[in-house]
Every structure is written in structure tokens, then in C-alpha cells.
Design an enzyme around this catalytic site. Structure first.
Site, PDB file in Angstrom:
ATOM      1  N   ASP A  98       0.860  -1.175   0.000  1.00 15.27           N
ATOM      2  CA  ASP A  98       0.000   0.000   0.000  1.00 15.27           C
ATOM      3  C   ASP A  98       0.902   1.233   0.000  1.00 15.27           C
ATOM      4  O   ASP A  98       1.877   1.291   0.751  1.00 15.27           O
ATOM      5  CB  ASP A  98      -0.876   0.001   1.257  1.00 15.27           C
ATOM      6  N   GLU A 255      -6.106   3.435  -6.161  1.00  9.82           N
ATOM      7  CA  GLU A 255      -7.429   3.573  -5.574  1.00  9.82           C
ATOM      8  C   GLU A 255      -7.951   4.927  -6.040  1.00  9.82           C
ATOM      9  O   GLU A 255      -7.619   5.968  -5.489  1.00  9.82           O
ATOM     10  CB  GLU A 255      -7.376   3.524  -4.042  1.00  9.82           C
ATOM     11  N   HIS A 328     -10.998  -3.776   2.798  1.00  6.59           N
ATOM     12  CA  HIS A 328     -11.037  -3.381   4.211  1.00  6.59           C
ATOM     13  C   HIS A 328     -11.928  -2.163   4.458  1.00  6.59           C
ATOM     14  O   HIS A 328     -12.106  -1.771   5.600  1.00  6.59           O
ATOM     15  CB  HIS A 328      -9.608  -3.088   4.678  1.00  6.59           C
ATOM     16  N   ASP A 329     -12.437  -1.550   3.401  1.00  5.74           N
ATOM     17  CA  ASP A 329     -13.319  -0.385   3.562  1.00  5.74           C
ATOM     18  C   ASP A 329     -14.781  -0.720   3.288  1.00  5.74           C
ATOM     19  O   ASP A 329     -15.637   0.175   3.324  1.00  5.74           O
ATOM     20  CB  ASP A 329     -12.921   0.727   2.583  1.00  5.74           C
TER      21      ASP A 329
HETATM   22  C1  GLC Z   1      -8.313   4.795   1.549  1.00  6.31           C
HETATM   23  C2  GLC Z   1      -8.130   3.572   2.413  1.00  6.31           C
HETATM   24  C3  GLC Z   1      -8.872   3.785   3.693  1.00  6.31           C
HETATM   25  C4  GLC Z   1      -8.299   4.993   4.385  1.00  6.31           C
HETATM   26  C5  GLC Z   1      -8.302   6.225   3.464  1.00  6.31           C
HETATM   27  C6  GLC Z   1      -7.415   7.289   4.012  1.00  6.31           C
HETATM   28  O1  GLC Z   1      -9.627   4.971   1.165  1.00  6.31           O
HETATM   29  O2  GLC Z   1      -8.528   2.421   1.723  1.00  6.31           O
HETATM   30  O3  GLC Z   1      -8.830   2.659   4.519  1.00  6.31           O
HETATM   31  O4  GLC Z   1      -9.042   5.273   5.533  1.00  6.31           O
HETATM   32  O5  GLC Z   1      -7.822   5.920   2.187  1.00  6.31           O
HETATM   33  O6  GLC Z   1      -6.074   6.917   3.910  1.00  6.31           O
END
Ligand code: GLC
Ligand code: CA
Length: 550
Positions: A98, A255, A328-329
Site C-alpha cells: 500500500d 485507488e 477493508h473499507d
Molecule cells: C483509503 C483507504 C482507507 C483509508 C483512506 C485514508 O480509502 O482504503 O482505509 O481510511 O484511504 O487513507
């Protein structure tokens, strides 16, 4: 179409905090992951995406990084990481990390310097602005609740944080920031990692001048139009590609929060030299209610299908899609899109796996999905750990916009903590995740749903996922075949056809607990995989999935 290893691969996402605890402190760690590498290899996946393991005060479980080149104490040491990388590679598994570079932790040394004074050399590493009439620079609301600006007394200015106030946004317009990030990425790639999943990478460039955002019923304005796909985002990613990514044989997935098809073509177009792929979120964004994501409404099946169709057609020949039901979200796939009742859990989990893994794109499996793990469904606020969930509860309940019962109902359905309960390894205290007290409660159903049971059962969700992955590796049609949605108007059946080198693959998935009629013409060839024993010709049984090749 050009072939590539990352188009043929299946990715397994690990959320380290909840995967496996090796030392009894209740928190998953790197040695825990190492102890389960054989399990991951046996499933047959190719790549592990590791959610952040970097040093972090854990305001947002590692998505707030205080040192990009150190490992979080709770997770282990850099030696542990190096051991993980070697042992994963020994088993033929790649690791993508990540990369969280839209923001750092406020405890990162860059920010500690930055806030010291207006002339500090690190001042412009972050986004600072003057207040207006004793108020924040504008009306933007943070995505995690409250204002997006935090006042800092020391220099009498505000800093921007799209997420929590412990996650100040980096200033990508500063060349020094880009160089520092690119150097850090190079350092990891030289270590031998196999790529990056780039956290909210679509937010790194902001519209200058910070105009106010549109206000709905809430207190704050929406920053999204000024931060998502901002003016320089593609320029910075091309620079990243040129200076770093292009030098390695790696895989990247961005993402791309809020991404549209048109934007995705820019991030991931073959001729763009930015990223290999992006995550789009339309199919998991669901229905937005008056409280934004906090709702328990579901997309209809026709809406869901049209989203997949749109993305497949839209990217066809232009770029490569990613496929996922959860991460995970997001809540657990079987609870959200299937049926997690004891009667249909296994059937519907296998059906969802079939539906996704037979499509065109690179599939992702979120830890525990291969077991058909379900939502935690916590009933009490004290059981929640996720700051997004807790902040939303406080904001909406104390602001009088939702009742306690309503908000708990939404949290049970959509909270990120549903996916963050510990991995269920066996029928032992805490599901075998830890010998201590887990940082978040284990789902009470670990006695029935766990890896030990399922790896020993040839009929389990796990065994079925293993077969899905094996098929993708064996049949090029699953990777490279064209995609055509069938029965587009059906609210019950998700059906599609793949074609490749004169062969056709028919994928039929019943999303309901009723028997539904399905044209026999789709079931003529040879059964490749299905979640029922014995074939039925003109109907699909409850949550049936069947794949035929002719
Ligand atoms: C992304 C991650 C999430 C996090 C956010 C801020 O959306 O997947 O888990 O809270 O970024 O870093
Ligand atoms: Ca531990």
C-alpha cells in the site's frame, strides 16, 4: 491485446492488523502473516496486497504513516518484513505494498517540521492557508467528519486534511514532495517488492484558491470536485511513471476514489504511461441516502449489472479492469450482495465468487472472503473501532439527523469494521487469531466458519474459490475473452458470455433464493464449475451458479 502477468493474476488482500497474531498482543503482525503463507499459496493466488505495515500512530489503522521506511512496532521489524518478502517469493507469491501518499500522519517528521514555522524548509510539504474572518479558509468538510481544516496556533494558519486531522494532506505541487515520495518508492522497489496499491491517489492534486464547496443538509461543503482528479494529477502520475515505475517490472493499481470511466481511461489507458489499473467504486458505492454512505439500501441487480457492463465495455481495448466485491473499507461480500443466513451462505458466497472470477479483469479476494466470512453486525457503538464509523455516529446522532437505532442499523450493514474482524482460522478461542485479547471482537460465528474446517472440506467456499482461481490460470478465455452481458433486464439472474478463439463461456448466476427460469440455450456445453451437484437444464436453483463452455 497484449498479455501481461498482472492481467493473469489473482490478488489476495491482507489487512495485517486482523490477519494473524503471532505474539498474543491481540494485533495481527508480520510473523503471523509468514506463518500463513502456505495457506495463501495453497489457495492458488499470485499476488498479496499488503495493507499498510509502516510506522504509524494508528489513528486510521496504518493509513496515517509517520515513517515510510520503518515497520509499525506492533507488526514487527524491517527484518521481519525482509523475511516475509523472501518467503513469499520462495512460494511464488508477489507482494504489492500500500502506498499512502496523499497524506502522512501528523506525527511524520516532515509535518513536525512543517508546523514549526512559516519559514521552515518543510512548510510547503503540506497545504497551509490563512483563516477567513476567524474561521477556516473555506467550508470544506473532511471525509471522516468535521471540518477539513485544522487550526494550528503556532503559526496562526490552517492545514488541510481530507481525512482525519491526524492525516494532513501532502502538497504535491511542491517538487520536493514529489522527489521525496519517488525516492521512497524507489527504495522499496529496490528491496524487491512487486508493485503498489496507491491509496486515494486520485486526490493528490487540489484546485488552487480553495473555493467553497456545495452544501447539502450538513454543516460542511463538499471538497470532492476540488480534490478528486485535480488539475495536475495526471501530470504527477506520468512523472512518477517516468522517474520510478517504468524502471521496474511491477504492477500498480490506483485507488481512484470518485473515478468516472472517462477519468479511468486517463489513469489506466495503455498509452498513457500512468498506472496499470485502477479500482473503481461504482458497484460498491451503492445507493447514497441523505446521510451519504450511511444507509442500508441496496442497488438493484439490473443497476449492478449495468455498472459491470459499462466498465467492461468502456475499458475494452483501452485499459484493464479490476474486479472486487470487498476490501477493508467495505462490508463483507456475502452479507451485502448474497445471503448470509445459514441456509444460503455457502451457496451465495460461491455464486458471488463465480460471478466475479469469471469476468474480464484482475480479481481481488479480501481476506476471509474465500471462507465466506460475514458481517460482524456489532449492535453496540463500543464494539466499533473504525474512526469513520464512530465519527459518523457522533455527528449524525448528536446532530439529531439520525436516531441511535437507525445509525446502528446502518453501521451493521455498511461499516468498515464488518470486514475488519479477525480472520477465522479455527474453532479455538478467538477463532485462532490470537491467544490474547483481540483489538476488535472476533465474529461469533467462527465455530462454523473457519479455515481449518474449510480447507479440510472439498465442498467448502474455500475449495470452490481454489477451483475458480485454478480455472483462471488454466483457461485463457477467462482472462482474455470478450464479455457480453446477457439477460440485461433480469432482476434475478446475472448472466454473461465470454468469447475467445472460437469458444464461448456462459456464466449464469442466480442472485435470489427462488428458482428462476434460464434459457436452455445458455447451458448447452460442458459444465466447467457450479455450486450444485447435478445439473438442472431450464431453471437456476436458489443462488445457483453454473459455467458452461461450448
Ligand atoms: C483509503 C483507504 C482507507 C483509508 C483512506 C485514508 O480509502 O482504503 O482505509 O481510511 O484511504 O487513507
Ligand atoms: Ca501481534
Amino acid at each position: 491485446m497484449e498479455k501481461a502477468w498482472w492481467k493473469e493474476a489473482v490478488v489476495y488482500q491482507i489487512y495485517p492488523r486482523s490477519f494473524c497474531d503471532s505474539n498474543g498482543d491481540g494485533i495481527g503482525d508480520i510473523q503471523g502473516i509468514i506463518s500463513k503463507l502456505d495457506y495463501i499459496r495453497d489457495l492458488g493466488v499470485d499476488i498479496i496486497w499488503l495493507s499498510p505495515v509502516y510506522q504509524s500512530p494508528n489513528d486510521d489503522n496504518g493509513y496515517d504513516i509517520s515513517d515510510y521506511q520503518a515497520i509499525m512496532d506492533e507488526f514487527g521489524t524491517m527484518e521481519d518484513f525482509d523475511e516475509l518478502l523472501i518467503k513469499a517469493h520462495d512460494r511464488g507469491l508477489k507482494i504489492i505494498m500500500d502506498l499512502v501518499v496523499n497524506h502522512t500522519s501528523d506525527e511524520h517528521k516532515w509535518f513536525a517540521e512543517s508546523r514549526k514555522g512559516r519559514d521552515n524548509p518543510y512548510r510547503d510539504f503540506y497545504i497551509w492557508a490563512e483563516g477567513k474572518n476567524g474561521m477556516a479558509p473555506n467550508n470544506w468538510g473532511s471525509w471522516f467528519g468535521g471540518p477539513a481544516w485544522e487550526y494550528d496556533e503556532k503559526t496562526d494558519m490552517y492545514y488541510l486534511h481530507i481525512f482525519s486531522k491526524k492525516q494532513p494532506d501532502l502538497n504535491w505541487d511542491n517538487e520536493k514532495v514529489r522527489t521525496a515520495v519517488f525516492d521512497m518508492m524507489t527504495w522499496w522497489l529496490d528491496k524487491g517488492i512487486d508493485g503498489f496499491r496507491m491509496d486515494v491517489i486520485s486526490l493528490i492534486s487540489k484546485v488552487p484558491g480553495f473555493p467553497d464547496g456545495e452544501k447539502g443538509e450538513g454543516l460542511y461543503g463538499d471538497l470532492t470536485p476540488f480534490c478528486a482528479h485535480g488539475p495536475h494529477v495526471h501530470e504527477y502520475l506520468r512523472e512518477m511513471n517516468e522517474r520510478v515505475l517504468s524502471k521496474y517490472d511491477i504492477m500498480t493499481v490506483g485507488e481512484a476514489a470518485c473515478v468516472t470511466l472517462e477519468e479511468a481511461k486517463k489513469y489506466a489507458g495503455y498509452d498513457r504511461h500512468e498506472l496499470n489499473t485502477v479500482f473503481q467504486f461504482e458497484h460498491v458505492e451503492g445507493v447514497k441516502g441523505p446521510l451519504g454512505k450511511w444507509t442500508d439500501e441496496k442497488l438493484s441487480l439490473t443497476q449492478l449489472k449495468r455498472i459491470f457492463k459499462k466498465w467492461d465495455e468502456g475499458m475494452d481495448g483501452i485499459g484493464w479492469n479490476t474486479l472486487f466485491w470487498s476490501n477493508h473499507d467495505q462490508p463483507r461480500a456475502v452479507s451485502r450482495f448474497g445471503d448470509d443466513s445459514p441456509k444460503y451462505r455457502e451457496l451465495s458466497a460461491k455464486m458471488l465468487g463465480t460471478c466475479l472470477h469469471m469476468m474480464r479483469g484482475t480479481p481481488y479476494i479480501y481476506q476471509g472472503e474465500e471462507l465466506g466470512m460475514t458481517n460482524a453486525g456489532f449492535e453496540r457503538l463500543e464494539q466499533y473501532r473504525d474512526l469513520e464509523s464512530i465519527n459518523a455516529y457522533r455527528e449524525y446522532v448528536s446532530g439529531g439527523r439520525a436516531s441511535h437505532e437507525e445509525m446502528i442499523k446502518y453501521l451493521k450493514f455498511i461499516s468498515r469494521d464488518n470486514a475488519r474482524t479477525p480472520m477465522q482460522w479455527e474453532d479455538a478461542p478467538n477463532g485462532g487469531f490470537t491467544e490474547g485479547t483481540p483489538w476488535i471482537e472476533v465474529n461469533g460465528n467462527y465455530k462454523e466458519i473457519n479455515a481449518a474446517l474449510e480447507t479440510a472440506d472439498t465442498d467448502s467456499v474455500y475449495a470452490y474459490y481454489k477451483e475458480l482461481i485454478r480455472l483462471r490460470h488454466e483457461m485463457e478465455i477467462i482472462v482474455y475473452g470478450s464479455f457480453e452481458l446477457l439477460m440485461e433486464d433480469s432482476e434475478e439472474v446475472f448472466a454473461y458470455k465470454r468469447e475467445y478463439e472460437g469458444k464461448s463461456l456462459f456464466v449464469l448466476c442466480n442472485f435470489t433464493k427462488e428458482e428462476v427460469i434460464c434459457p436452455e440455450a445458455f447451458r448447452e456445453g460442458k459444465l466447467v464449475i457450479g455450486n450444485y451437484k447435478g445439473e438442472a437444464k431450464d431453471v437456476l436453483r436458489p443462488y445457483e451458479a453454473a459455467v458452461y463452455i461450448v
